[in-house]
Design a protein around this motif. Sequence first.
Motif, mmCIF file in Angstrom:
data_model
loop_
_atom_site.group_PDB
_atom_site.id
_atom_site.type_symbol
_atom_site.label_atom_id
_atom_site.label_comp_id
_atom_site.label_asym_id
_atom_site.label_seq_id
_atom_site.Cartn_x
_atom_site.Cartn_y
_atom_site.Cartn_z
ATOM 1 N N GLN A 449 37.556 -6.526 -5.999
ATOM 2 C CA GLN A 449 38.531 -7.493 -6.488
ATOM 3 C C GLN A 449 39.593 -7.741 -5.404
ATOM 4 N N ARG A 450 39.973 -8.961 -5.245
ATOM 5 C CA ARG A 450 40.823 -9.345 -4.122
ATOM 6 C C ARG A 450 42.203 -8.707 -4.142
ATOM 7 N N ASP A 451 42.701 -8.376 -5.334
ATOM 8 C CA ASP A 451 44.066 -7.864 -5.410
ATOM 9 C C ASP A 451 44.126 -6.337 -5.435
ATOM 10 N N ARG A 452 42.997 -5.663 -5.176
ATOM 11 C CA ARG A 452 42.980 -4.206 -5.297
ATOM 12 C C ARG A 452 43.317 -3.472 -4.006
ATOM 13 N N ILE A 453 43.172 -4.132 -2.873
ATOM 14 C CA ILE A 453 43.532 -3.510 -1.596
ATOM 15 C C ILE A 453 44.832 -4.137 -1.099
ATOM 16 N N PRO A 454 45.935 -3.419 -1.133
ATOM 17 C CA PRO A 454 47.207 -3.997 -0.680
ATOM 18 C C PRO A 454 47.149 -4.367 0.798
ATOM 19 N N PRO A 455 47.842 -5.416 1.207
ATOM 20 C CA PRO A 455 47.906 -5.766 2.627
ATOM 21 C C PRO A 455 48.420 -4.584 3.452
ATOM 22 N N ASP A 456 47.788 -4.372 4.590
ATOM 23 C CA ASP A 456 48.153 -3.299 5.524
ATOM 24 C C ASP A 456 47.871 -1.905 4.976
ATOM 25 N N ALA A 457 47.133 -1.794 3.869
ATOM 26 C CA ALA A 457 46.792 -0.474 3.340
ATOM 27 C C ALA A 457 45.867 0.257 4.313
ATOM 28 N N ARG A 458 46.089 1.551 4.444
ATOM 29 C CA ARG A 458 45.202 2.410 5.233
ATOM 30 C C ARG A 458 44.180 3.003 4.260
ATOM 31 N N VAL A 459 42.908 2.663 4.434
ATOM 32 C CA VAL A 459 41.890 2.943 3.417
ATOM 33 C C VAL A 459 40.876 3.959 3.943
ATOM 34 N N LEU A 460 40.609 4.976 3.121
ATOM 35 C CA LEU A 460 39.515 5.906 3.370
ATOM 36 C C LEU A 460 38.333 5.470 2.514
ATOM 37 N N VAL A 461 37.208 5.171 3.158
ATOM 38 C CA VAL A 461 36.005 4.728 2.449
ATOM 39 C C VAL A 461 35.136 5.953 2.184
ATOM 40 N N ALA A 475 31.338 -2.188 3.248
ATOM 41 C CA ALA A 475 32.596 -1.799 2.611
ATOM 42 C C ALA A 475 33.774 -1.993 3.560
ATOM 43 N N GLU A 476 33.572 -1.696 4.825
ATOM 44 C CA GLU A 476 34.646 -1.897 5.804
ATOM 45 C C GLU A 476 35.015 -3.372 5.926
ATOM 46 N N LYS A 477 34.009 -4.243 5.882
ATOM 47 C CA LYS A 477 34.287 -5.680 5.934
ATOM 48 C C LYS A 477 35.094 -6.135 4.721
ATOM 49 N N LEU A 478 34.807 -5.552 3.552
ATOM 50 C CA LEU A 478 35.557 -5.912 2.356
ATOM 51 C C LEU A 478 37.015 -5.476 2.460
ATOM 52 N N VAL A 479 37.241 -4.284 3.010
ATOM 53 C CA VAL A 479 38.621 -3.814 3.211
ATOM 54 C C VAL A 479 39.367 -4.760 4.134
ATOM 55 N N THR A 480 38.734 -5.150 5.231
ATOM 56 C CA THR A 480 39.367 -6.049 6.199
ATOM 57 C C THR A 480 39.649 -7.411 5.578
ATOM 58 N N ALA A 481 38.718 -7.894 4.751
ATOM 59 C CA ALA A 481 38.908 -9.193 4.084
ATOM 60 C C ALA A 481 40.124 -9.167 3.179
ATOM 61 N N GLY A 482 40.419 -7.996 2.614
ATOM 62 C CA GLY A 482 41.569 -7.876 1.734
ATOM 63 C C GLY A 482 42.877 -7.612 2.457
ATOM 64 N N GLY A 483 42.842 -7.562 3.793
ATOM 65 C CA GLY A 483 44.070 -7.332 4.557
ATOM 66 C C GLY A 483 44.351 -5.878 4.869
ATOM 67 N N GLY A 484 43.447 -4.984 4.467
ATOM 68 C CA GLY A 484 43.645 -3.570 4.776
ATOM 69 C C GLY A 484 42.948 -3.187 6.058
ATOM 70 N N ARG A 485 43.042 -1.908 6.404
ATOM 71 C CA ARG A 485 42.316 -1.395 7.570
ATOM 72 C C ARG A 485 41.737 -0.028 7.229
ATOM 73 N N VAL A 486 40.549 0.203 7.719
ATOM 74 C CA VAL A 486 39.850 1.447 7.433
ATOM 75 C C VAL A 486 40.293 2.529 8.403
ATOM 76 N N CYS A 487 40.774 3.631 7.866
ATOM 77 C CA CYS A 487 41.167 4.754 8.722
ATOM 78 C C CYS A 487 39.973 5.632 9.054
ATOM 79 N N GLY A 488 38.914 5.555 8.228
ATOM 80 C CA GLY A 488 37.727 6.353 8.471
ATOM 81 C C GLY A 488 36.816 6.356 7.253
ATOM 82 N N HIS A 489 35.657 6.975 7.437
ATOM 83 C CA HIS A 489 34.664 7.090 6.375
ATOM 84 C C HIS A 489 34.406 8.565 6.095
ATOM 85 N N GLY A 490 34.243 8.914 4.817
ATOM 86 C CA GLY A 490 33.936 10.278 4.441
ATOM 87 C C GLY A 490 32.689 10.332 3.590
#
Length: 519
Positions: A449-461, A475-490
């Motif tokens: 959902q577009r409003d679930r990742i806040p802009p500039d959020a640091r996201v762990l996938v 999943a990383e592309k979806l985070v970027t589309a929402g304005g966030g950035r992926v800090c890493g994958h676990g």
Amino acid sequence: MAGNRLTTSLGWDDGAVVAVDQRALPHEYRLLRLESVEHLVEAIRSLAIRGAPAIGLAGALGVALSVRRHSNGRTVDVRAVHHDATLLAEARPTAVNLRWGVSRALRRLPDGPEGVLAEALAMLDEDAATNRSAAGRAADLVISLTADRPARILTHCNTGRLATAAVGTALGAILELAGRGRVEEVLVDETRPLLQGARLTTWELGEAGVPHRLCVDAAAAAAMARGLVDCVLVGADRIAVNGDVANKIGTYGLALAAARHGVPFIVVAPESTCDPTLADGSGIVLEERGPEEVTGFGGVQVAPARSAVFNPAFDVTPAELITAIVTERRVIRPQGDGDGDRGSLAERVAAQTREVADFPFPGVRFQDLSGVYAQPRLVRDLAHALAGAYRGRFDHVLAVEARGFLLGMAVAQASAKPLTLCRKPGKLPGPLHTVSYDLEYGTDTLQIQRDRIPPDARVLVVDDMLATGGTLAAAEKLVTAGGGRVCGHGVVLEIAALAGRRRLYPSQVFAVHTVGGAQ
């Protein structure tokens, strides 16, 4: 002795107990020569000798003192010895080790002065071996529960060689980790009101050359919130059957903060600290000490003279807040599931993973992780490990359908971060971000959902497995589309032969367990 220093914190020298006076450290290294039970009791009460294992050993040596004093070479005044033993056992009420040490030495009373002394000296030697074993077990556990890098450890009070005969319990584990190159920094709680952490633990760490910083007690929770702590290691003065632990005042607060921030909380203590007569911590007598320890320090009055004082020396940490209790013989999980907790985290995952041939298509070797999710403690430990690998670097968790939901929820709880679900088509109401991608045996689509990742959020996938990397890359592309950035994958498991890590480069990947075969 070595020069004017003991090689242990206390010992026996020609009819006297010799001990490091811990009241004088760190400014002066001073030895006490205690030739009577009365002087030894006073040394224990005044904290010249302190630490649960150390006072247990002092109690045994005190019985040896008493037997020598009340022996005429042919007979021993048994009544007088038992009177002294009672004085020793009651010198400090909370640590069970003191009564244990006195009782063990008393059992050799029929063998006379030499038999009692031999038992007490044997206990000194055993203490060093006991601590080495517990420290090694605890170090292995810390490594299994934290990221694959030097750890940032927080400790409370003093649990090193000063609190034992040698090596130490929780601090012994820290020194063992440092010897393996697995300590980045130790945060040392000052431990009010008598500052055993500030005076003693920093002194021991400084002598060992281990990087450390002194931490105001009240700042420990803030340090965890800022991602500065990977693990908390403490000692114990008494452990009930159910895993409740009495330790230096302030330990309970640390455990609460660690639970809130998903930081493993580990207790290291010898088996002699376990009290088989206590079902739970409600029966532990908590020593209260004099008001002068709080109203002033170093001879300087800091509070109004008539202020009333609450000065308990110990508190009780409930078992449910404790990740593990480590002794020289075992790792106890107060809320655990028994033998399934043994081994490193990767070994435990491997033991619960089943390879299924030709599923879901011929030629595919499927890695079935169902057994992993059937182990609640293992899932919790995996969550702590994944959260710990990125501690302080993320503020949002994204979990990928379907099995990633199970792990993602656990990571979100362990780190106290919000969770977003990344789902297959038709499962989420819009508006949505959508991406399609190739799998090793087909194609698929993911949405958030577009409003679930806040802009500039640091996201762990988070997902259960890394194979070709297509799912996590989507999943990383979806985070970027929402304005966030992926800090890493676990992930729990990585299939190295499929080279999914390359597809995700330069994003970091943390995998608990790696196998080489193709899925």
